[in-house]
Enzyme design. Structure first.
Site, PDB file in Angstrom:
ATOM      1  N   ASP A 151       0.866  -1.167   0.000  1.00  0.00           N
ATOM      2  CA  ASP A 151       0.000   0.000   0.000  1.00  0.00           C
ATOM      3  C   ASP A 151       0.914   1.231   0.000  1.00  0.00           C
ATOM      4  OD1 ASP A 151      -2.133   1.686  -0.008  1.00  0.00           O
ATOM      5  OD2 ASP A 151      -3.167   0.765   1.688  1.00  0.00           O
TER       6      ASP A 151
HETATM    7  C1  BGC Z   1      -5.013   3.221   0.373  1.00  0.00           C
HETATM    8  C2  BGC Z   1      -5.232   2.210  -0.735  1.00  0.00           C
HETATM    9  C3  BGC Z   1      -5.084   2.874  -2.074  1.00  0.00           C
HETATM   10  C4  BGC Z   1      -3.728   3.546  -2.147  1.00  0.00           C
HETATM   11  C5  BGC Z   1      -3.439   4.196  -3.473  1.00  0.00           C
HETATM   12  C6  BGC Z   1      -3.774   4.051   0.185  1.00  0.00           C
HETATM   13  O1  BGC Z   1      -3.712   5.105   1.082  1.00  0.00           O
HETATM   14  O2  BGC Z   1      -4.954   2.533   1.609  1.00  0.00           O
HETATM   15  O3  BGC Z   1      -6.493   1.633  -0.601  1.00  0.00           O
HETATM   16  O4  BGC Z   1      -5.228   1.920  -3.099  1.00  0.00           O
HETATM   17  O5  BGC Z   1      -3.656   4.532  -1.137  1.00  0.00           O
HETATM   18  O6  BGC Z   1      -4.169   5.338  -3.670  1.00  0.00           O
END
Ligand code: BGC
Length: 733
Positions: free
Chosen positions: A258
């Site tokens: 993530d």
């Molecule tokens: C979130 C994810 C997301 C990623 C990219 C993160 O902060 O937890 O769900 O896909 O950002 O935007």
């Protein structure tokens, strides 16, 4: 593919291999604290494997061209994005979508999202989010499919099918990414980014199944969660990524971190620097690093023997395989056809589909004396801070949304009433909440709607128009950014200013219909006690205004059913219909000393899991099992007849629950193990049959966590929701 990838890898330098593992953020949509140093030069040098949050077929074509024509080996890039519940055509937030219990509709919503996103250059989505959650305080409960692992698994499969279609080679499909692996929905006390502390027995029985279902459905990638499991951050968790996901579940795709998940090993205090964090994550099974610039910097560590070269090769191979499966080596520009946008994105066909699906997701919670559907006559007063806001319609995590092209509720109602002679009056009536600072947080990212008038002036205006009306429609609840990432809350009741307005409106003695907006289960005790009609509309996407009008005026008969129960008090969390059997059960729901309960609030929810009303009535009859005894390896059928006894067609979600009375590991009193969505004409009856066997009725037993059914009595229950069920006993031998 093996041969192709091996040949390509034999030409790659170590730096180029590490480059494939690098996912910086590109473009103008920022979903985290971006700090990645992306430049065209890095792409030319082969230091980038993919980019995310860049959109537009021509912009993406140009960057792809640099990768393909100006880097040494011409390896194409992946282009990812958070396409969570639609693209420019926005579907209901996932929690809302799940309330349709309509797997075909959910699959189609993902298919439409893929068609639109791929027309804009995207080939990889960070969806489905399948985190099961029992805590309405957590803002991200809005992004998942509610509290049940069985339903969540079916939805996870449908989403993967919808995004990936029959083949990833098709340029209208995109690769799915199952997230957040794993157990993010268990963050302690619903506090964002917190740690989780499940035991394995509960993890497997209550939370893990949807991830596995998505993997089994062929999801091409998995995203590691921010949280820890067994004390180790998921991004660097060997047990989770290599042992469970790959060895046990046989996952063949790649794992992405993530946002900055890799460097956050330092924030977690398990590593002291970025290099150590990167080594731990790579060796644990992470293949792609979102934004941390950690894996891409490992060349010295590999050369100097601190990091395994084999682990780099394995991860690089997985990234190249993903690109191969997507057909990018055959045609790196296959998602860059600039003519498709015009035909596909936000096209009437997609909007019609989104409107239809949004109508299926709304849950009718209360409808006293058949106040709804409203007739298109007389004077209707539309009141509330959510009635005339465009930006709040799509709900959280709709990064490609174009709110300027969506209707407000007011416009939706005006269109529905045009030419009918009915009159619509409107007043905002109140701000979202009294505290301007809190409202600013609740309406960030362009959702602002603050009115500078005094609360008294706004209320007086609203009461003035309400007095002239025959019926009041109150569009109230949360703003869209009150749920989603970093939007955990302990106050989940109707915000103060709106509550006070409702109290005053009710004093006028006119019928009040609440069209409620929420990205989570909320506490609606006062509303349920005092208001005659409530529709839970969640955030229903780009077409929500029309869909709300459809339900209010009866063009659509509501059929949504709750996939999270609504609590009576925030203090009940964590809270789910899947209550495990305890040493001192509370059977009555009222306070008796020495049982599992609170002394000041009922142990029951306000509205149970699976609940929702319709404008017609359904009666369940002739419920029987084809045998009362089932051998462990045998099958028995449960039959039930459902009749639409009302005056109009409607859809019912027939639900099957089991209650395993004797098992080595403690089981819930009720757990969903089947459902069927039926559309019945007025007066029509249909028989529904569920096949019972060890596959449907088993659980992960506590000793080896293997799926098992043990001998003993099992309650087989059917009904319209998790509370109102009929039971037959099945003896498993
Ligand atoms: C979130 C994810 C997301 C990623 C990219 C993160 O902060 O937890 O769900 O896909 O950002 O935007």
């Amino acid at each position: 593919m093996d041969l192709f990838v091996s040949r390509l890898m034999s030409q790659m330098t170590l730096e180029e291999k590490l480059g494939q593992l690098n996912l910086p953020v590109g473009g103008d949509i920022v979903t985290g604290g971006a700090h990645s140093s992306l430049s065209a030069e890095h792409i030319r040098q082969g230091k980038v494997g993919g980019l995310f949050n860049l959109k537009g077929a021509s912009a993406i074509r140009e960057i792809q061209r640099i990768a393909v024509e100006e880097s040494r080996l011409g390896i194409p890039l992946l282009f990812g994005m958070d396409v969570i519940h639609g693209y420019e055509t926005v579907f209901p937030i996932p929690l809302g979508l799940s309330c349709s219990w309509d797997m075909e509709a959910i699959e189609r919503s993902a298919q439409v999202a893929a068609r639109e996103a791929t027309a804009d250059g995207i080939c990889w989505t960070f969806s489905p989010m399948v985190d099961v959650c029992h805590d309405g305080r957590w803002g991200r409960i809005s992004e998942g499919s509610g509290e049940d692992p069985y339903l969540g698994s079916r939805i996870a499969e449908a989403m993967v099918r919808g995004y990936q279609g029959a083949s990833l080679a098709d340029s209208a499909t995109m690769m799915a990414c199952v997230k957040h692996f794993a157990l993010y929905g268990l963050v302690e006390a619903g506090r964002e980014y917190n740690n989780v502390y499940p035991d394995d027995f509960h993890a497997f029985n209550e939370y893990m199944q949807p991830y596995k279902a998505a993997v089994d459905a062929g999801a091409g990638s998995v995203m590691a969660a921010f949280n820890t499991i067994h004390g180790v951050p998921c991004t660097g968790n060997q047990w989770l990524l290599n042992d469970l996901l790959r060895k046990q579940w046989g996952f063949q795709g790649f794992v992405v971190s993530d946002y900055c998940g890799l460097e956050q090993l330092q924030a977690h205090g398990v590593q002291a620097d970025l290099e150590q964090s990167a080594i731990q994550c790579l060796e644990a099974g992470l293949d792609m690093d979102m934004v941390s610039d950690g894996l891409v910097s490992l060349a010295d560590a590999v050369r100097e023997g601190r990091c395994s070269k084999k682990a780099v090769d394995i991860a690089c191979r997985r990234m190249l395989e993903a690109k191969y499966r997507l057909g990018l080596f055959d045609n790196p520009y296959k998602y860059c056809d600039t003519t498709r946008r015009e035909q596909v994105i936000l096209c009437p066909e997609h909007r019609a589909e989104a409107r239809r699906i949004a109508g299926e997701c709304m849950v009718l919670l209360k409808n006293e004396k058949e106040l709804l559907p409203l007739q298109k006559k007389g004077t209707i007063a539309l009141i509330g801070p959510l009635a005339d806001t465009r930006a709040n319609m799509s709900g959280t995590w709709a990064v490609a949304a174009v709110p300027g092209r969506y209707k407000t509720v007011k416009e939706g109602l005006e269109d529905a009433l045009r030419g009918t002679g009915a009159r619509l009056l409107y007043a905002k009536g109140s701000n979202l909440m009294y505290d301007a600072g809190q409202e600013a947080i609740a309406t960030m990212f362009g959702r602002e709607m603050r009115d500078s008038r005094s609360a008294e002036a706004m209320r007086a205006e609203a009461l003035g128009i309400a007095r002239k009306a025959d019926v009041i429609v109150a569009a109230m609840g949360e703003a869209s950014e009150m749920s989603g990432e970093c939007a955990s809350r302990v106050d989940i009741e109707m915000p103060d200013a709106q509550h006070d307005l409702l109290v005053e409106l009710l004093k006028l003695g006119k019928p009040v219909v609440l069209v409620h907006f929420a990205g989570r289960p909320t506490v609606l005790n006062w509303e349920a006690e005092h208001l005659p009609a409530i529709i839970e509309s969640w955030f229903s996407g780009s077409e929500s205004a029309d869909a709300i009008a459809d339900v209010l005026f009866g063009e659509v008969n509501p059929s949504g059913r709750l996939t999270v129960q609504l609590p009576r008090h925030v203090g009940q969390y964590p809270f789910s219909y899947r209550q495990m059997r305890t040493s001192r059960p509370n059977e009555g729901g009222t306070f008796v000393k020495y049982i599992t309960c609170y002394s000041d609030v009922s142990s029951k929810p306000l509205y149970p899991f699976g609940y929702g009303l319709s404008y017609t009535d359904f009666v369940y009859s002739d419920f029987f099992l084809t045998d009362s005894i089932m051998p462990l390896d045998g099958q028995v059928e449960a039959h039930v007849t459902v009749t639409n006894t009302g005056k109009r067609a409607g859809a019912e979600i027939v639900q099957l629950y089991i209650g395993d009375r004797v098992a080595k590991g403690v089981r819930p009193y009720k757990e969903l193990r089947g459902f069927e969505r039926l559309t019945l004409e007025a007066g029509e009856s249909r028989e529904v049959v569920f096949v019972l066997d060890a596959g449907r009725m088993g659980y992960y037993e506590p000793e080896h966590l293997s799926w098992t059914l043990e001998p003993g009595e099992v309650e087989i229950m059917v009904g319209a929701n998790s509370r109102d069920t009929q039971m037959r006993l099945l003896h498993v031998e």
